[in-house]
Design a protein around this motif. Structure first.
Motif, PDB file in Angstrom:
ATOM      1  N   SER A  29      77.093  13.946  59.288  1.00 54.65           N
ATOM      2  CA  SER A  29      77.596  14.035  60.654  1.00 54.65           C
ATOM      3  C   SER A  29      76.664  13.338  61.638  1.00 54.65           C
ATOM      4  CB  SER A  29      77.771  15.504  61.056  1.00 54.65           C
ATOM      5  OG  SER A  29      78.729  16.132  60.245  1.00 54.65           O
ATOM      6  N   GLY A  30      75.363  13.622  61.526  1.00 55.77           N
ATOM      7  CA  GLY A  30      74.408  12.994  62.426  1.00 55.77           C
ATOM      8  C   GLY A  30      74.339  11.491  62.243  1.00 55.77           C
ATOM      9  N   ALA A 144      74.820  18.343  65.311  1.00 56.26           N
ATOM     10  CA  ALA A 144      75.316  17.778  64.051  1.00 56.26           C
ATOM     11  C   ALA A 144      74.766  18.529  62.846  1.00 56.26           C
ATOM     12  CB  ALA A 144      74.953  16.294  63.968  1.00 56.26           C
ATOM     13  N   THR A 145      74.406  19.791  63.054  1.00 58.09           N
ATOM     14  CA  THR A 145      73.863  20.594  61.951  1.00 58.09           C
ATOM     15  C   THR A 145      74.957  21.073  61.010  1.00 58.09           C
ATOM     16  OG1 THR A 145      73.887  22.439  63.519  1.00 58.09           O
ATOM     17  CG2 THR A 145      71.772  21.368  63.117  1.00 58.09           C
ATOM     18  N   VAL A 365      79.679  17.555  66.137  1.00 59.83           N
ATOM     19  CA  VAL A 365      80.277  16.723  65.094  1.00 59.83           C
ATOM     20  C   VAL A 365      80.074  17.431  63.755  1.00 59.83           C
ATOM     21  CG1 VAL A 365      78.159  15.350  64.932  1.00 59.83           C
ATOM     22  CG2 VAL A 365      80.282  14.422  64.015  1.00 59.83           C
ATOM     23  N   GLY A 366      81.140  17.461  62.945  1.00 58.77           N
ATOM     24  CA  GLY A 366      81.038  18.074  61.622  1.00 58.77           C
ATOM     25  C   GLY A 366      81.393  19.542  61.583  1.00 58.77           C
ATOM     26  N   ASP A 378      85.390  12.983  64.684  1.00 55.63           N
ATOM     27  CA  ASP A 378      84.511  13.477  65.746  1.00 55.63           C
ATOM     28  C   ASP A 378      83.552  12.393  66.221  1.00 55.63           C
ATOM     29  OD1 ASP A 378      85.566  16.014  65.734  1.00 55.63           O
ATOM     30  OD2 ASP A 378      83.904  16.953  64.664  1.00 55.63           O
ATOM     31  N   ALA A 379      82.917  11.710  65.278  1.00 54.94           N
ATOM     32  CA  ALA A 379      81.900  10.714  65.611  1.00 54.94           C
ATOM     33  C   ALA A 379      82.477   9.594  66.471  1.00 54.94           C
ATOM     34  CB  ALA A 379      81.290  10.151  64.331  1.00 54.94           C
ATOM     35  N   ILE A 380      83.648   9.130  66.109  1.00 57.87           N
ATOM     36  CA  ILE A 380      84.297   8.055  66.873  1.00 57.87           C
ATOM     37  C   ILE A 380      84.643   8.537  68.283  1.00 57.87           C
ATOM     38  CG2 ILE A 380      86.398   6.666  67.006  1.00 57.87           C
ATOM     39  CD1 ILE A 380      86.282   6.598  63.866  1.00 57.87           C
TER      40      ILE A 380
END
Length: 412
Positions: A29-30, A144-145, A365-366, A378-380
């Motif tokens: 995720s990160g 992003a954990t 994210v994630g 999410d990232a986008i």
């Protein structure tokens, strides 16, 4: 040093202003959100508590693990898996892909940097992220954990009395360590099934605890992955009709799992996944071992004894060791303070697909319960949202005099 970079008692701390977002966590995720930001010209800083990227995969997974879904559903934005990788990449292949991904986008997390607290400075409207060494400050904080940050250890009556080893699957590597041993596996998700199968293949005697109902689906149907079939059907048919189709094929190919002690939930597999996050088990061979009796299915545990366990159906058995296949949990509530964006369980209160954005520059994210496909989405979205703000304030410099890490000057 400005007062914004001091402890409350007036003692100075090492304070670092980060011009781009601070990302907590260097898992898939990160890395994905850092890459998406970099593609749009936005720098970022990743803080990672372990000494490597994707630490869950590198340090807390068993050797026989493979991706449960085809690789095209698990790749991150802007870089595909190598063509020569199999349909379901192995653990080592996935790790090599993650390392290649970080190199490709020149992502260099700061390792062994444990985030102790992160909180919004409501006066100055930036995030203060405190680690054991520094206080980092930024307009944006990206959590992003993920859903699987820490092992989940349930309370089981009497488990402290057991005289043999008790481990979580995060510490399990191979069944070769358990040859000829009677092993109690607590949990019947994908990990519980695969660990039990691995134990069988190393001549151990696994007893798998099935406390609740569970959906088991074949990993493939008609030569195609079950997941890809479901994705295609959902484009044209209502969710419940797709669930009925999946269960019809599953019953035809796998048989009636209820007779094996594996009761199916009343809610369909996709509907249940969307509502609760509970993933159906994709069978990779464990079911045939259950049918043959090599994997024993047990009802819920009543209590653990010194030498074994008592079960809800009155049975009592002795075991050499206990493996907890009880999954993972988010750790966000332990360090993110002053926001009600997350539940007590550390998941965004806003459901997918809108759970990626909070207030005051907070992002996640994630946490979609939809695997790496959800992570990419999410990232986008996050990168697209931040880049608009970045362009507006580009060139802005904080009034706080920052103490810059010499080896990292170039990325801030």
């Amino acid at each position: 040093m400005d007062s914004s970079c001091k402890e409350e008692n007036g003692n100075p701390v090492n304070c670092l202003w980060v011009h781009g977002p601070i990302i907590v966590g260097a898992g898939p995720s990160g890395l994905a959100v850092a890459a998406c930001l970099k593609e749009k010209g936005v720098p970022s800083l990743i803080l990672e508590r372990s000494e490597c990227i994707s630490s869950l995969w590198q340090q807390r997974t068993y050797d026989r693990l493979k991706l449960h879904l085809p690789k095209q559903f698990c790749q991150l934005p802007f870089l595909s898996f190598p063509e020569n990788f199999p349909k379901y990449p192995t653990k080592q292949q996935f790790i090599s892909y993650m390392e290649s991904y970080a190199r490709h986008f020149s992502i260099e997390p700061i390792f062994k940097e444990v985030v102790e607290t992160a909180e919004l400075d409501r006066v100055r409207k930036f995030w203060r992220v405190r680690t054991q060494d520094f206080e980092y400050c930024s307009r944006w904080l990206i959590v992003a954990t993920g859903e699987n940050a820490d092992s989940f250890i349930p309370e089981i009556q009497g488990i402290e009395r057991f005289q043999g080893p008790v481990i979580h699957t995060s510490s399990y590597k191979s069944g070769s360590e358990f040859k000829n041993q009677r092993v109690l596996v607590v949990g019947c998700g994908n990990s519980g099934m695969e660990v039990s199968l691995d134990l069988c293949r190393h001549n151990a005697i696994p007893h798998m605890v099935v406390r609740n109902s569970v959906h088991i689906l074949p990993r493939e149907m008609f030569g195609f992955s079950t997941f890809s079939i479901a994705v295609e059907l959902l484009k044209w048919l209502p969710l419940r009709l797709v669930d009925k189709f999946l269960l019809l094929v599953a019953n035809f190919t796998l048989g009636n799992t209820d007779r094996l002690g594996l009761r199916r939930p009343k809610t369909g597999p996709i509907e249940l996944k969307n509502a609760t996050g509970k993933t159906p088990v994709l069978d990779v061979g464990a079911l045939s071992q259950i049918k043959s009796g090599k994997i024993k299915v047990m009802e819920g545990v009543r209590e653990i004894t010194k030498t074994g366990a008592k079960f809800m159906d009155g049975q009592e058995k002795e075991f050499d060791c206990i493996i907890l296949a009880t999954g993972y949990k988010s750790n966000v509530p332990s360090w993110l303070k002053g926001t009600d964006f997350f539940t007590q369980d550390g998941m965004p209160k806003t459901p997918f697909p809108n759970g990626w954005k909070g207030e005051n520059g907070l992002y996640t994210v994630g946490f979609t319960r939809r695997g790496l496909l959800g992570t990419s989405s999410d990232a986008i979205n996050i990168a697209g949202d931040i880049v608009e703000q970045w362009r507006m304030i580009k060139g802005f410099r904080t009034s706080c005099t920052s103490h810059i890490l010499p080896s990292r000057t170039s990325i801030y």
